[in-house]
Design a protein around this motif. Sequence first.
Motif, PDB file in Angstrom:
ATOM      1  N   UNK A 186      30.793  37.550  32.832  1.00 15.73           N
ATOM      2  CA  UNK A 186      30.763  37.191  31.407  1.00 15.73           C
ATOM      3  C   UNK A 186      30.050  38.273  30.595  1.00 15.73           C
ATOM      4  N   UNK A 187      29.003  38.862  31.179  1.00 16.64           N
ATOM      5  CA  UNK A 187      28.308  39.957  30.490  1.00 16.64           C
ATOM      6  C   UNK A 187      29.250  41.156  30.329  1.00 16.64           C
ATOM      7  N   UNK A 188      29.954  41.517  31.397  1.00 18.04           N
ATOM      8  CA  UNK A 188      30.900  42.646  31.296  1.00 18.04           C
ATOM      9  C   UNK A 188      31.999  42.355  30.259  1.00 18.04           C
ATOM     10  N   UNK A 189      32.448  41.096  30.241  1.00 19.96           N
ATOM     11  CA  UNK A 189      33.493  40.717  29.282  1.00 19.96           C
ATOM     12  C   UNK A 189      32.985  40.889  27.847  1.00 19.96           C
ATOM     13  N   UNK A 190      31.753  40.443  27.608  1.00 23.69           N
ATOM     14  CA  UNK A 190      31.129  40.597  26.281  1.00 23.69           C
ATOM     15  C   UNK A 190      31.017  42.077  25.895  1.00 23.69           C
ATOM     16  N   UNK A 191      30.579  42.877  26.856  1.00 28.35           N
ATOM     17  CA  UNK A 191      30.412  44.310  26.570  1.00 28.35           C
ATOM     18  C   UNK A 191      31.748  44.927  26.182  1.00 28.35           C
ATOM     19  N   UNK A 192      32.802  44.498  26.860  1.00 28.07           N
ATOM     20  CA  UNK A 192      34.126  45.021  26.549  1.00 28.07           C
ATOM     21  C   UNK A 192      34.630  44.475  25.218  1.00 28.07           C
ATOM     22  N   UNK A 193      34.575  43.179  25.041  1.00 28.43           N
ATOM     23  CA  UNK A 193      35.166  42.546  23.850  1.00 28.43           C
ATOM     24  C   UNK A 193      34.354  42.789  22.578  1.00 28.43           C
ATOM     25  N   UNK A 194      33.014  42.674  22.706  1.00 29.77           N
ATOM     26  CA  UNK A 194      32.177  42.752  21.502  1.00 29.77           C
ATOM     27  C   UNK A 194      31.716  44.174  21.199  1.00 29.77           C
ATOM     28  N   UNK A 195      31.308  44.898  22.252  1.00 27.83           N
ATOM     29  CA  UNK A 195      30.749  46.239  22.037  1.00 27.83           C
ATOM     30  C   UNK A 195      31.817  47.332  22.143  1.00 27.83           C
ATOM     31  N   UNK A 196      32.964  46.971  22.694  1.00 29.32           N
ATOM     32  CA  UNK A 196      34.049  47.949  22.809  1.00 29.32           C
ATOM     33  C   UNK A 196      33.894  48.928  23.959  1.00 29.32           C
ATOM     34  N   UNK A 197      33.001  48.605  24.891  1.00 27.64           N
ATOM     35  CA  UNK A 197      32.827  49.486  26.054  1.00 27.64           C
ATOM     36  C   UNK A 197      34.086  49.498  26.925  1.00 27.64           C
ATOM     37  N   UNK A 198      34.359  50.640  27.508  1.00 28.74           N
ATOM     38  CA  UNK A 198      35.372  50.745  28.546  1.00 28.74           C
ATOM     39  C   UNK A 198      34.684  50.317  29.835  1.00 28.74           C
ATOM     40  N   UNK A 199      35.219  49.284  30.502  1.00 30.04           N
ATOM     41  CA  UNK A 199      34.535  48.727  31.670  1.00 30.04           C
ATOM     42  C   UNK A 199      35.480  48.772  32.881  1.00 30.04           C
ATOM     43  N   UNK A 200      34.984  49.370  33.964  1.00 33.18           N
ATOM     44  CA  UNK A 200      35.773  49.468  35.193  1.00 33.18           C
ATOM     45  C   UNK A 200      34.932  48.916  36.342  1.00 33.18           C
ATOM     46  N   UNK A 201      35.451  47.895  37.005  1.00 31.44           N
ATOM     47  CA  UNK A 201      34.693  47.300  38.113  1.00 31.44           C
ATOM     48  C   UNK A 201      35.529  47.333  39.401  1.00 31.44           C
ATOM     49  N   UNK A 202      34.834  47.466  40.519  1.00 26.28           N
ATOM     50  CA  UNK A 202      35.471  47.336  41.830  1.00 26.28           C
ATOM     51  C   UNK A 202      35.154  45.948  42.355  1.00 26.28           C
ATOM     52  N   UNK A 203      36.154  45.273  42.876  1.00 22.80           N
ATOM     53  CA  UNK A 203      35.902  43.963  43.480  1.00 22.80           C
ATOM     54  C   UNK A 203      36.877  43.686  44.616  1.00 22.80           C
ATOM     55  N   UNK A 204      36.454  42.836  45.533  1.00 23.66           N
ATOM     56  CA  UNK A 204      37.333  42.386  46.611  1.00 23.66           C
ATOM     57  C   UNK A 204      38.010  41.078  46.228  1.00 23.66           C
ATOM     58  N   UNK A 205      37.454  40.418  45.195  1.00 23.60           N
ATOM     59  CA  UNK A 205      37.887  39.060  44.904  1.00 23.60           C
ATOM     60  C   UNK A 205      38.836  38.981  43.730  1.00 23.60           C
ATOM     61  N   UNK A 206      39.951  38.355  43.978  1.00 21.34           N
ATOM     62  CA  UNK A 206      40.965  38.190  42.938  1.00 21.34           C
ATOM     63  C   UNK A 206      40.393  37.409  41.734  1.00 21.34           C
ATOM     64  N   UNK A 207      39.593  36.385  41.996  1.00 17.18           N
ATOM     65  CA  UNK A 207      38.991  35.578  40.914  1.00 17.18           C
ATOM     66  C   UNK A 207      38.189  36.446  39.954  1.00 17.18           C
ATOM     67  N   UNK A 208      37.467  37.407  40.519  1.00 12.36           N
ATOM     68  CA  UNK A 208      36.646  38.310  39.713  1.00 12.36           C
ATOM     69  C   UNK A 208      37.563  39.277  38.951  1.00 12.36           C
ATOM     70  N   UNK A 209      38.561  39.795  39.648  1.00 13.63           N
ATOM     71  CA  UNK A 209      39.495  40.738  39.011  1.00 13.63           C
ATOM     72  C   UNK A 209      40.218  40.085  37.836  1.00 13.63           C
ATOM     73  N   UNK A 210      40.455  38.773  37.927  1.00 20.62           N
ATOM     74  CA  UNK A 210      41.182  38.054  36.873  1.00 20.62           C
ATOM     75  C   UNK A 210      40.430  38.042  35.535  1.00 20.62           C
ATOM     76  N   UNK A 211      39.155  38.351  35.548  1.00 18.85           N
ATOM     77  CA  UNK A 211      38.413  38.467  34.283  1.00 18.85           C
ATOM     78  C   UNK A 211      38.924  39.668  33.476  1.00 18.85           C
ATOM     79  N   UNK A 212      39.470  40.661  34.180  1.00 21.49           N
ATOM     80  CA  UNK A 212      39.829  41.920  33.518  1.00 21.49           C
ATOM     81  C   UNK A 212      41.294  41.907  33.060  1.00 21.49           C
TER      82      UNK A 212
END
Length: 235
Positions: A186-212
Amino acid sequence: MTHEIIKIEGMTKVYDTGEIQVAALNSIDLTIHKGEFISIMGASGSGKSTLMNILGCLDRPTSGHYYLEGVDVMEKSDNELSAVRNKKIGFVFQSFNLISRTSALKNVELPMIYGKIGAEERKERALELLKNVGLADRSHHMPNELSGGQKQRVAIARALANKPQIILADEPTGNLDSQSSVEIMEIFTQLNRKEGNTVIIVTHERDIAEFTDRIITFKDGNIIRDEYTREVGQC
Ligand SMILES: Nc1ncnc2c1ncn2[C@@H]1O[C@H](COP(=O)(O)OP(=O)(O)O)[C@@H](O)[C@H]1O
Ligand SMILES: [Mg+2]
């Protein structure tokens, strides 16, 4: 709107351990636009961390090009590369990488010391950053007095210290329970949506990837899939 913040062309990384050579990335092409929210998936050993380390200017490719805001980072000296990293990139690690004998506040201040920001502004900004991740009341705690999720929030605050445009996070939820993982995403989502940051995350979990918004899948050092998780224009 379609500013290409990261452009990779024919990028290869070979680790030479003396006896054997490991090809970790095989001539990758990838373009990332400013303001994208991306996850990178793939089996262990597929080259995800290798890519993240190069994107974060922590390592260099063996061949090919990496343009960061149009500048070929291959042509930079090590010192120049460190300066680029400190200014433009916030890196978050799976194991938090906090300095253990130092308070949350001082951990967040650290990149600003390298960034040559004065003591007063440093402290003020660190407190603000900790407040933004919900840790205003934990600023004087040591890392071992914090939960995993709280440690990762300190690490995110630290990553934001020099106001980087790009946030890179290599398995940021890998050591966290599912509740804390959601909070971190949720913090990464806020940073992307509100602050306009470009956010790239590595994950093994589809549930986590679905946030992006976009999921890039690696296999054996190649990109085998690059998909958008929702229709364009949908949120
Ligand atoms: N420092 C290194 N020296 C030698 N081989 C490495 C090094 N780092 C990674 N590798 C190898 O490169 C490949 C990709 O690793 P990595 O990028 O860490 O994958 P992932 O993050 O997807 O698990 C693997 O085969 C790994 O063993
Ligand atoms: Mg990895």
